[in-house]
Write a protein that holds these residues in place. Structure first.
Motif, PDB file in Angstrom:
ATOM      1  N   ASP A 302       0.821  -1.225   0.000  1.00  0.00           N
ATOM      2  CA  ASP A 302       0.000   0.000   0.000  1.00  0.00           C
ATOM      3  C   ASP A 302       0.852   1.272   0.000  1.00  0.00           C
ATOM      4  O   ASP A 302       2.054   1.214   0.144  1.00  0.00           O
ATOM      5  CB  ASP A 302      -0.849   0.037   1.274  1.00  0.00           C
ATOM      6  CG  ASP A 302      -1.836  -1.100   1.319  1.00  0.00           C
ATOM      7  OD1 ASP A 302      -2.371  -1.452   0.266  1.00  0.00           O
ATOM      8  OD2 ASP A 302      -2.056  -1.627   2.429  1.00  0.00           O
ATOM      9  N   THR A 305       3.260   5.673  -4.424  1.00  0.00           N
ATOM     10  CA  THR A 305       3.087   6.905  -5.183  1.00  0.00           C
ATOM     11  C   THR A 305       3.574   6.665  -6.603  1.00  0.00           C
ATOM     12  O   THR A 305       4.652   6.100  -6.790  1.00  0.00           O
ATOM     13  CB  THR A 305       3.916   8.034  -4.531  1.00  0.00           C
ATOM     14  OG1 THR A 305       3.413   8.206  -3.211  1.00  0.00           O
ATOM     15  CG2 THR A 305       3.811   9.339  -5.302  1.00  0.00           C
ATOM     16  N   VAL A 306       2.760   7.072  -7.583  1.00  0.00           N
ATOM     17  CA  VAL A 306       3.191   6.907  -8.979  1.00  0.00           C
ATOM     18  C   VAL A 306       3.554   8.281  -9.554  1.00  0.00           C
ATOM     19  O   VAL A 306       2.864   9.270  -9.317  1.00  0.00           O
ATOM     20  CB  VAL A 306       2.119   6.157  -9.824  1.00  0.00           C
ATOM     21  CG1 VAL A 306       0.791   6.865  -9.830  1.00  0.00           C
ATOM     22  CG2 VAL A 306       2.583   5.932 -11.247  1.00  0.00           C
ATOM     23  N   THR A 348       7.044   3.972  -9.803  1.00  0.00           N
ATOM     24  CA  THR A 348       6.417   4.050  -8.482  1.00  0.00           C
ATOM     25  C   THR A 348       7.475   4.064  -7.389  1.00  0.00           C
ATOM     26  O   THR A 348       8.538   3.448  -7.527  1.00  0.00           O
ATOM     27  CB  THR A 348       5.479   2.854  -8.207  1.00  0.00           C
ATOM     28  OG1 THR A 348       6.273   1.678  -8.035  1.00  0.00           O
ATOM     29  CG2 THR A 348       4.475   2.653  -9.306  1.00  0.00           C
ATOM     30  N   GLU A 371       0.476  10.768  -8.423  1.00  0.00           N
ATOM     31  CA  GLU A 371      -0.751  10.280  -7.767  1.00  0.00           C
ATOM     32  C   GLU A 371      -0.362   9.428  -6.564  1.00  0.00           C
ATOM     33  O   GLU A 371       0.513   8.561  -6.665  1.00  0.00           O
ATOM     34  CB  GLU A 371      -1.557   9.414  -8.729  1.00  0.00           C
ATOM     35  CG  GLU A 371      -2.637  10.173  -9.471  1.00  0.00           C
ATOM     36  CD  GLU A 371      -3.454   9.224 -10.318  1.00  0.00           C
ATOM     37  OE1 GLU A 371      -4.565   8.850  -9.903  1.00  0.00           O
ATOM     38  OE2 GLU A 371      -2.955   8.846 -11.392  1.00  0.00           O
ATOM     39  N   ASN A 373      -1.646   7.136  -2.904  1.00  0.00           N
ATOM     40  CA  ASN A 373      -2.626   6.108  -2.519  1.00  0.00           C
ATOM     41  C   ASN A 373      -2.855   5.038  -3.589  1.00  0.00           C
ATOM     42  O   ASN A 373      -3.974   4.687  -3.910  1.00  0.00           O
ATOM     43  CB  ASN A 373      -3.959   6.770  -2.125  1.00  0.00           C
ATOM     44  CG  ASN A 373      -4.930   5.761  -1.511  1.00  0.00           C
ATOM     45  OD1 ASN A 373      -4.505   4.711  -1.012  1.00  0.00           O
ATOM     46  ND2 ASN A 373      -6.207   6.052  -1.575  1.00  0.00           N
ATOM     47  N   GLN A 374      -1.745   4.551  -4.137  1.00  0.00           N
ATOM     48  CA  GLN A 374      -1.828   3.451  -5.096  1.00  0.00           C
ATOM     49  C   GLN A 374      -1.381   2.163  -4.394  1.00  0.00           C
ATOM     50  O   GLN A 374      -0.736   2.213  -3.336  1.00  0.00           O
ATOM     51  CB  GLN A 374      -0.902   3.721  -6.284  1.00  0.00           C
ATOM     52  CG  GLN A 374      -1.092   5.072  -6.935  1.00  0.00           C
ATOM     53  CD  GLN A 374      -2.407   5.165  -7.675  1.00  0.00           C
ATOM     54  OE1 GLN A 374      -2.684   4.370  -8.552  1.00  0.00           O
ATOM     55  NE2 GLN A 374      -3.237   6.120  -7.302  1.00  0.00           N
ATOM     56  N   THR A 375      -1.722   1.034  -4.975  1.00  0.00           N
ATOM     57  CA  THR A 375      -1.321  -0.254  -4.404  1.00  0.00           C
ATOM     58  C   THR A 375      -0.686  -1.116  -5.488  1.00  0.00           C
ATOM     59  O   THR A 375      -1.201  -1.176  -6.607  1.00  0.00           O
ATOM     60  CB  THR A 375      -2.553  -0.978  -3.812  1.00  0.00           C
ATOM     61  OG1 THR A 375      -2.962  -0.267  -2.637  1.00  0.00           O
ATOM     62  CG2 THR A 375      -2.247  -2.420  -3.430  1.00  0.00           C
ATOM     63  N   ARG A 404      -3.471   0.381 -13.659  1.00  0.00           N
ATOM     64  CA  ARG A 404      -2.729   1.596 -14.007  1.00  0.00           C
ATOM     65  C   ARG A 404      -1.348   1.330 -14.574  1.00  0.00           C
ATOM     66  O   ARG A 404      -0.849   2.107 -15.372  1.00  0.00           O
ATOM     67  CB  ARG A 404      -2.591   2.453 -12.767  1.00  0.00           C
ATOM     68  CG  ARG A 404      -3.960   2.608 -12.137  1.00  0.00           C
ATOM     69  CD  ARG A 404      -4.045   3.732 -11.246  1.00  0.00           C
ATOM     70  NE  ARG A 404      -5.431   4.111 -11.140  1.00  0.00           N
ATOM     71  CZ  ARG A 404      -5.812   5.260 -10.679  1.00  0.00           C
ATOM     72  NH1 ARG A 404      -4.922   6.144 -10.330  1.00  0.00           N
ATOM     73  NH2 ARG A 404      -7.085   5.544 -10.590  1.00  0.00           N
ATOM     74  N   LEU A 418      -0.244  -2.292 -10.875  1.00  0.00           N
ATOM     75  CA  LEU A 418      -0.558  -1.132 -10.032  1.00  0.00           C
ATOM     76  C   LEU A 418      -2.037  -0.776 -10.172  1.00  0.00           C
ATOM     77  O   LEU A 418      -2.553  -0.651 -11.290  1.00  0.00           O
ATOM     78  CB  LEU A 418       0.286   0.079 -10.442  1.00  0.00           C
ATOM     79  CG  LEU A 418       0.153   1.279  -9.510  1.00  0.00           C
ATOM     80  CD1 LEU A 418       0.943   1.053  -8.226  1.00  0.00           C
ATOM     81  CD2 LEU A 418       0.619   2.566 -10.180  1.00  0.00           C
ATOM     82  N   HIS A 420      -5.514   1.443  -7.972  1.00  0.00           N
ATOM     83  CA  HIS A 420      -5.796   2.432  -6.940  1.00  0.00           C
ATOM     84  C   HIS A 420      -5.955   1.718  -5.601  1.00  0.00           C
ATOM     85  O   HIS A 420      -6.512   0.604  -5.549  1.00  0.00           O
ATOM     86  CB  HIS A 420      -7.082   3.203  -7.283  1.00  0.00           C
ATOM     87  CG  HIS A 420      -7.225   4.427  -6.443  1.00  0.00           C
ATOM     88  ND1 HIS A 420      -7.750   4.384  -5.167  1.00  0.00           N
ATOM     89  CD2 HIS A 420      -6.866   5.713  -6.674  1.00  0.00           C
ATOM     90  CE1 HIS A 420      -7.714   5.598  -4.650  1.00  0.00           C
ATOM     91  NE2 HIS A 420      -7.179   6.423  -5.541  1.00  0.00           N
ATOM     92  N   LYS A 424      -7.929  -2.366  -3.665  1.00  0.00           N
ATOM     93  CA  LYS A 424      -7.040  -3.459  -3.224  1.00  0.00           C
ATOM     94  C   LYS A 424      -7.798  -4.727  -2.794  1.00  0.00           C
ATOM     95  O   LYS A 424      -7.539  -5.819  -3.291  1.00  0.00           O
ATOM     96  CB  LYS A 424      -6.167  -2.954  -2.083  1.00  0.00           C
ATOM     97  CG  LYS A 424      -5.474  -4.051  -1.317  1.00  0.00           C
ATOM     98  CD  LYS A 424      -4.624  -3.480  -0.232  1.00  0.00           C
ATOM     99  CE  LYS A 424      -4.585  -4.376   0.964  1.00  0.00           C
ATOM    100  NZ  LYS A 424      -3.621  -3.937   1.955  1.00  0.00           N
TER     101      LYS A 424
END
Ligand code: ADP
Ligand code: ASP
Ligand code: MG
Length: 441
Positions: A302, A305-306, A348, A371, A373-375, A404, A418, A420, A424
């Protein structure tokens, strides 16, 4: 010699400590690495945060709230007056030490000293218990041999040399107890191996003494094929290769500290994951060999950041990627995933302390988007090049989830996707339904 590590839940109460004593009291030379009692390190973090904010009253309150749990453990753990007294003296000493920070100026350096208290307490309590039970054992102070270097990385040659010296002081002892997680920095100050670091201690100690095996005893019967905190019906995996386990640990399988496989792997020491509550269960064996050629497990990392950099300068140019990577190198920020097109690069990162400086420098190359809050969903297995169909199964399972970035082919045992952060849980469940149910049946 073996190394056995017991985590927070495994030493979480007097009863659990007694079970640990039962599991380690047998012939065979071993070093036992213990974590703090479950919840303690979180609580110590709260205490030091209160001290940092100069909320002295709150810090005193938090310290006083932690103490009864330790008094209760002492009452339940020991059966003789002598050891109940010794245990209570130990608790008084450590809680007075914690309270001493509420009377002086608190500096961020002292935070690590507070965080070390959990492991110092749990190991001292278990050592007293073994003494009371007339089990011959010695408490090795981890602060005498565990050390990190200027980069914050474990200093294995130092650990090896100093651990050997400590062990040589007790040639006739078979059972050693030591603290996980805690260490010293090059200035001799108390430091730690980051949260969950007791696993890392065990693996480093194992590597330092060329152990025959490192056992990580926890509250689950091995590495599961999916995250049991989000998905029902997960199952333990009998065998994993070092590479597979390292990927799963790094990409979020909480059962192992992200870096803990590496020292054992370096010296080819098998790592076994076992369950304290179910000692007879087979668990997971992590070794050189990989069993079976298929998708084995998924994990999720978790707070990723991308960053996307678009630049016409990249078209048909060489040296562009190097310049971009140099920015991350300057700020000691590791990159996890990367995809490129002719005019854009997406990558990322997990560590965002230097994000402002990084973005400032990247803007010299073109337009930069970011962006949070990416997973990363990491799918691990033995994906030999000649096999086919894995990608179809994975992406078919994930067909309802916006994807993504995809990283495929970087290694033969990892496919990373990847998504959002909000997707998850849905993604982990979808993979369980779409990939593992079919594997099992
Ligand atoms: P310890 O305190 O013993 O170090 P942790 O809480 O750090 O234990 O790790 C064990 C927990 O890891 C399990 O209770 C489980 O919820 C979680 N976990 C997450 N992913 C996995 C996985 N793939 N396999 C097994 N456990 C996992
Ligand atoms: N006690 C430390 C923590 O909670 C280390 C560990 O348990 O592995 O992070
Ligand atoms: Mg852990």
């Amino acid at each position: 010699m073996e190394v056995l590590k017991f985590g927070g839940t495994s030493v979480g109460s007097a009863e659990r400590m007694k079970s640990v004593a039962g599991l380690i009291n047998n012939p065979g030379k071993k070093i036992v690495v213990l974590s703090a009692m479950s919840g303690t390190t979180d609580w110590l973090v709260k205490i030091s945060n209160a001290l940092l904010k100069q909320e002295t009253e709150n810090a005193v309150k938090l310290i006083n709230e932690l103490e009864p749990r330790y008094r209760k453990t002492v009452e339940e753990l020991y059966s003789t007056k002598e050891y109940i007294h010794k245990g209570n003296e130990l608790i008084t000493e450590h809680f007075n030490f914690l309270l001493s920070f509420t009377r002086d100026m608190f500096t961020p350096n002292e935070e690590k000293t507070i965080l070390a208290e959990g492991e110092l307490l749990s190991t001292a309590l278990v050592q007293y218990y073994l003494e009371e039970q007339k089990v011959s054992s010695v408490l090795l102070p981890a602060l005498n041999f565990m050390r990190i270097d200027n980069e914050g990385e474990p200093d294995l040659p130092y650990i090896e040399e100093h651990l050997k010296k400590e062990l040589a002081k007790h040639p006739h002892i078979n059972l050693f107890i030591t603290q996980g997680y805690i260490c010293r920095n090059p200035f001799g100050q108390v430091d730690n191996l980051k949260r969950g670091g007791s696993d890392y201690t065990a693996s480093l100690v194992g590597a330092a003494i060329y152990a025959t095996e490192v056992q990580i005893w926890t509250d689950i019967d091995g590495m599961h094929n999916n995250d049991p905190r989000y998905v029902q019906g997960t199952y333990p995996i009998a065998e994993l290769s070092f590479d597979e386990a390292a990927e799963l640990a790094y990409f979020g399988a909480k059962i192992l500290h992200p870096a803990c496989i590496l020292p054992a792997q370096k010296r080819k020491i098998p790592v076994r994951l076992l369950n304290t509550m179910q000692p007879e269960a087979k668990g997971t064996l992590i070794s050189q060999a990989s069993q079976g050629h298929d998708i084995k497990a998924v994990a999720a990392k978790d707070n990723i950041t991308v960053i996307k950099i678009k630049s016409a300068r990249m078209l048909l140019a060489y040296g562009f990627l190097r310049s971009v990577f140099e920015v991350f190198e300057r700020y000691k920020t590791p990159i996890d995933m990367i995809t490129t097109s002719e005019v854009a690069i997406s990558l990322t990162i997990d560590e965002t302390i230097h994000i402002d400086h990084i973005l400032e420098e990247l803007k010299n190359f073109g337009t930069v988007e970011i962006e949070m809050n990416q997973t990363i969903i990491c799918i691990v297995g033995d994906f030999l090049a000649e096999k086919h169909g894995y990608a179809l199964r994975i992406f078919d399972a994930m067909k309802d989830i916006p994807i993504r970035m995809i990283s495929y082919g970087g290694s033969t045992n990892n496919i990373s996707v990847l998504i959002h952060g909000d997707d998850k849980k849905k993604a982990l469940i979808a993979l369980n339904e779409g990939v593992f149910k079919k594997v099992k049946s």
